[in-house]
Design a protein around this motif. Structure first.
Motif, PDB file in Angstrom:
ATOM      1  N   THR A  54       0.814  -1.204   0.000  1.00 28.75           N
ATOM      2  CA  THR A  54       0.000   0.000   0.000  1.00 28.75           C
ATOM      3  C   THR A  54       0.855   1.264   0.000  1.00 28.75           C
ATOM      4  O   THR A  54       0.594   2.205  -0.731  1.00 28.75           O
ATOM      5  CB  THR A  54      -0.927   0.019   1.226  1.00 28.75           C
ATOM      6  OG1 THR A  54      -1.698  -1.178   1.224  1.00 28.75           O
ATOM      7  CG2 THR A  54      -1.859   1.201   1.199  1.00 28.75           C
ATOM      8  N   HIS A  62       6.370   0.543  -3.202  1.00 27.84           N
ATOM      9  CA  HIS A  62       5.255  -0.390  -3.390  1.00 27.84           C
ATOM     10  C   HIS A  62       5.687  -1.820  -3.697  1.00 27.84           C
ATOM     11  O   HIS A  62       4.861  -2.708  -3.678  1.00 27.84           O
ATOM     12  CB  HIS A  62       4.353   0.114  -4.513  1.00 27.84           C
ATOM     13  CG  HIS A  62       3.700   1.423  -4.212  1.00 27.84           C
ATOM     14  ND1 HIS A  62       2.668   1.552  -3.320  1.00 27.84           N
ATOM     15  CD2 HIS A  62       3.947   2.669  -4.661  1.00 27.84           C
ATOM     16  CE1 HIS A  62       2.301   2.813  -3.240  1.00 27.84           C
ATOM     17  NE2 HIS A  62       3.066   3.520  -4.048  1.00 27.84           N
ATOM     18  N   PRO A 104      -2.439   0.776  -4.655  1.00 22.79           N
ATOM     19  CA  PRO A 104      -2.840   1.406  -5.922  1.00 22.79           C
ATOM     20  C   PRO A 104      -2.617   0.454  -7.092  1.00 22.79           C
ATOM     21  O   PRO A 104      -1.842  -0.500  -7.014  1.00 22.79           O
ATOM     22  CB  PRO A 104      -1.928   2.634  -6.020  1.00 22.79           C
ATOM     23  CG  PRO A 104      -0.837   2.417  -5.042  1.00 22.79           C
ATOM     24  CD  PRO A 104      -1.317   1.449  -4.026  1.00 22.79           C
ATOM     25  N   GLN A 158      -1.426   1.200 -10.179  1.00 23.69           N
ATOM     26  CA  GLN A 158      -0.258   1.457 -11.021  1.00 23.69           C
ATOM     27  C   GLN A 158       0.939   0.560 -10.702  1.00 23.69           C
ATOM     28  O   GLN A 158       1.553   0.024 -11.621  1.00 23.69           O
ATOM     29  CB  GLN A 158       0.134   2.938 -10.936  1.00 23.69           C
ATOM     30  CG  GLN A 158       1.269   3.311 -11.865  1.00 23.69           C
ATOM     31  CD  GLN A 158       0.929   3.069 -13.333  1.00 23.69           C
ATOM     32  OE1 GLN A 158      -0.175   3.335 -13.758  1.00 23.69           O
ATOM     33  NE2 GLN A 158       1.877   2.561 -14.077  1.00 23.69           N
TER      34      GLN A 158
END
Length: 140
Positions: free
Chosen positions: A72, A76, A115, A117
């Protein structure tokens, strides 16, 4: 109007031209709209998922595997729970492990609040390395 001395009044000189300011404003607004919407390019990454509706979730295999963790908070990316400062370091470590044992299974475990990405970046890396069979961990 002509005054007593034969000259035209000041009000007649002001109404000679047409005010084009509103027309120019509209043209600029339309031009900006067209420039902003004309070059929108969407990037896609093809992902094959199981198509059978009756397919069930299977447990993680007991074979040797390497786990890619999507976290998170930044950074990442983690490889077997070891975090890296940036994606380039993660990619170098992953390729090193992959070169050492090319038949190793790859498991991707993403936090549900992470996320999207970073996950897409990892999937692009797997695609560049021509890894087509990957397990993605899910909560049942």
């Amino acid at each position: 109007m002509i005054s007593a001395d034969g000259q035209a009044g000041a009000s007649a000189q002001l109404n000679v031209g047409i005010d084009l300011t509103p027309l120019i404003d509209i043209i600029f607004i339309v031009l900006v709209f067209l420039l902003l919407t004309a070059n929108s390019q969407l990037l896609t990454l093809p992902v094959d998922v199981p198509t059978e509706t009756d397919s069930t979730l299977t447990g993680l295999s007991q074979k040797q595997h390497i786990s890619i963790n999507i976290l998170t908070d930044a950074p990442h990316w983690a490889l077997d729970a070891k975090q890296f400062d940036n994606f380039d370091q993660f990619e170098a470590a992953f390729i090193q492990v992959l070169d050492a044992s090319p038949d190793i299974n790859v498991v991707v475990a993403a936090d549900k609040n992470a996320p999207v990405q970073p996950l897409m970046t990892v999937l692009a890396l797997l695609q560049r390395q021509q890894i087509t069979n990957t397990q993605i961990l899910m909560e049942p």
